[in-house]
Design a protein around this motif. Sequence first.
Motif, mmCIF file in Angstrom:
data_model
loop_
_atom_site.group_PDB
_atom_site.id
_atom_site.type_symbol
_atom_site.label_atom_id
_atom_site.label_comp_id
_atom_site.label_asym_id
_atom_site.label_seq_id
_atom_site.Cartn_x
_atom_site.Cartn_y
_atom_site.Cartn_z
ATOM 1 N N GLU A 14 0.831 -1.210 0.000
ATOM 2 C CA GLU A 14 0.000 0.000 0.000
ATOM 3 C C GLU A 14 0.863 1.256 0.000
ATOM 4 O O GLU A 14 0.542 2.247 -0.676
ATOM 5 C CB GLU A 14 -0.913 0.008 1.222
ATOM 6 C CG GLU A 14 -1.934 -1.114 1.224
ATOM 7 C CD GLU A 14 -2.661 -1.226 2.553
ATOM 8 O OE1 GLU A 14 -2.668 -0.250 3.323
ATOM 9 O OE2 GLU A 14 -3.219 -2.302 2.814
ATOM 10 N N ARG A 15 1.955 1.230 0.762
ATOM 11 C CA ARG A 15 2.840 2.399 0.822
ATOM 12 C C ARG A 15 3.462 2.690 -0.540
ATOM 13 O O ARG A 15 3.557 3.842 -0.952
ATOM 14 C CB ARG A 15 3.944 2.188 1.859
ATOM 15 C CG ARG A 15 3.447 2.201 3.273
ATOM 16 C CD ARG A 15 4.591 2.139 4.250
ATOM 17 N NE ARG A 15 4.122 1.948 5.610
ATOM 18 C CZ ARG A 15 4.877 2.110 6.675
ATOM 19 N NH1 ARG A 15 6.142 2.447 6.561
ATOM 20 N NH2 ARG A 15 4.372 1.930 7.879
ATOM 21 N N ILE A 16 3.897 1.636 -1.217
ATOM 22 C CA ILE A 16 4.515 1.822 -2.532
ATOM 23 C C ILE A 16 3.493 2.371 -3.523
ATOM 24 O O ILE A 16 3.750 3.355 -4.215
ATOM 25 C CB ILE A 16 5.115 0.493 -3.052
ATOM 26 C CG1 ILE A 16 6.278 0.051 -2.154
ATOM 27 C CG2 ILE A 16 5.565 0.632 -4.511
ATOM 28 C CD1 ILE A 16 6.767 -1.366 -2.414
ATOM 29 N N ARG A 17 2.325 1.751 -3.588
ATOM 30 C CA ARG A 17 1.295 2.176 -4.537
ATOM 31 C C ARG A 17 0.856 3.612 -4.271
ATOM 32 O O ARG A 17 0.770 4.429 -5.176
ATOM 33 C CB ARG A 17 0.096 1.229 -4.489
ATOM 34 C CG ARG A 17 -1.008 1.595 -5.482
ATOM 35 C CD ARG A 17 -2.170 0.607 -5.533
ATOM 36 N NE ARG A 17 -2.557 0.042 -4.266
ATOM 37 C CZ ARG A 17 -2.260 -1.198 -3.857
ATOM 38 N NH1 ARG A 17 -1.571 -2.007 -4.630
ATOM 39 N NH2 ARG A 17 -2.656 -1.638 -2.682
ATOM 40 N N SER A 18 0.608 3.926 -3.014
ATOM 41 C CA SER A 18 0.153 5.260 -2.651
ATOM 42 C C SER A 18 1.192 6.326 -2.995
ATOM 43 O O SER A 18 0.866 7.376 -3.569
ATOM 44 C CB SER A 18 -0.169 5.296 -1.155
ATOM 45 O OG SER A 18 -0.522 6.584 -0.758
ATOM 46 N N ALA A 19 2.449 6.051 -2.677
ATOM 47 C CA ALA A 19 3.516 7.018 -2.961
ATOM 48 C C ALA A 19 3.727 7.175 -4.462
ATOM 49 O O ALA A 19 3.967 8.287 -4.947
ATOM 50 C CB ALA A 19 4.811 6.578 -2.288
ATOM 51 N N ARG A 20 3.622 6.080 -5.198
ATOM 52 C CA ARG A 20 3.782 6.148 -6.657
ATOM 53 C C ARG A 20 2.677 6.991 -7.274
ATOM 54 O O ARG A 20 2.928 7.866 -8.110
ATOM 55 C CB ARG A 20 3.764 4.741 -7.268
ATOM 56 C CG ARG A 20 3.826 4.759 -8.797
ATOM 57 C CD ARG A 20 3.661 3.379 -9.392
ATOM 58 N NE ARG A 20 2.450 2.684 -9.015
ATOM 59 C CZ ARG A 20 1.247 2.927 -9.543
ATOM 60 N NH1 ARG A 20 1.072 3.884 -10.431
ATOM 61 N NH2 ARG A 20 0.195 2.220 -9.158
ATOM 62 N N GLU A 21 1.437 6.740 -6.826
ATOM 63 C CA GLU A 21 0.309 7.503 -7.355
ATOM 64 C C GLU A 21 0.414 8.971 -6.971
ATOM 65 O O GLU A 21 0.116 9.853 -7.778
ATOM 66 C CB GLU A 21 -1.007 6.902 -6.861
ATOM 67 C CG GLU A 21 -1.296 5.540 -7.484
ATOM 68 C CD GLU A 21 -2.514 4.845 -6.879
ATOM 69 O OE1 GLU A 21 -3.030 5.309 -5.830
ATOM 70 O OE2 GLU A 21 -2.929 3.813 -7.446
ATOM 71 N N SER A 22 0.854 9.251 -5.755
ATOM 72 C CA SER A 22 1.030 10.642 -5.311
ATOM 73 C C SER A 22 2.090 11.362 -6.141
ATOM 74 O O SER A 22 2.005 12.567 -6.364
ATOM 75 C CB SER A 22 1.432 10.699 -3.838
ATOM 76 O OG SER A 22 0.384 10.230 -3.019
ATOM 77 N N ALA A 23 3.090 10.610 -6.599
ATOM 78 C CA ALA A 23 4.147 11.196 -7.426
ATOM 79 C C ALA A 23 3.714 11.323 -8.886
ATOM 80 O O ALA A 23 4.452 11.863 -9.706
ATOM 81 C CB ALA A 23 5.412 10.345 -7.326
ATOM 82 N N GLY A 24 2.528 10.817 -9.201
ATOM 83 C CA GLY A 24 2.021 10.906 -10.563
ATOM 84 C C GLY A 24 2.730 9.984 -11.539
ATOM 85 O O GLY A 24 2.818 10.277 -12.728
ATOM 86 N N LEU A 25 3.226 8.861 -11.035
ATOM 87 C CA LEU A 25 3.963 7.920 -11.870
ATOM 88 C C LEU A 25 3.126 6.673 -12.143
ATOM 89 O O LEU A 25 2.408 6.199 -11.262
ATOM 90 C CB LEU A 25 5.258 7.488 -11.180
ATOM 91 C CG LEU A 25 6.310 8.556 -10.918
ATOM 92 C CD1 LEU A 25 7.398 8.006 -10.010
ATOM 93 C CD2 LEU A 25 6.904 9.046 -12.225
#
Length: 98
Positions: A14-25
């Motif tokens: 969840e941390r990886i997915r959330s951070a990736r989405e927040s970075a717009g990647l």
Amino acid sequence: MFDEMDEVVQDYDERIRSARESAGLSQEDLAKELNEKASLIRKLEHGETLPSDDVQRKLEQKLGIDLSEGAAPDEDTDWEGGSATGEYTLGDVVERKD
């Protein structure tokens, strides 16, 4: 040797997915920037595989997240039980429920 290694947090996916989405990647974009395969990012985000130490470091640096259990504040870190000899007894670690 293993006592010094930090464990990966349970919600690493969840941390990886959330951070990736927040970075717009996208998964593919993140994979390219980390020089990894997009299939690895998919597996990590679905919790199908744990990141290697190298991949974990890359993810933490790129996404600005922490995936290690040992790095987060732990409620036991300031615990000072034990006897004067520095050894622990069962009474130091067990909490009774009377």
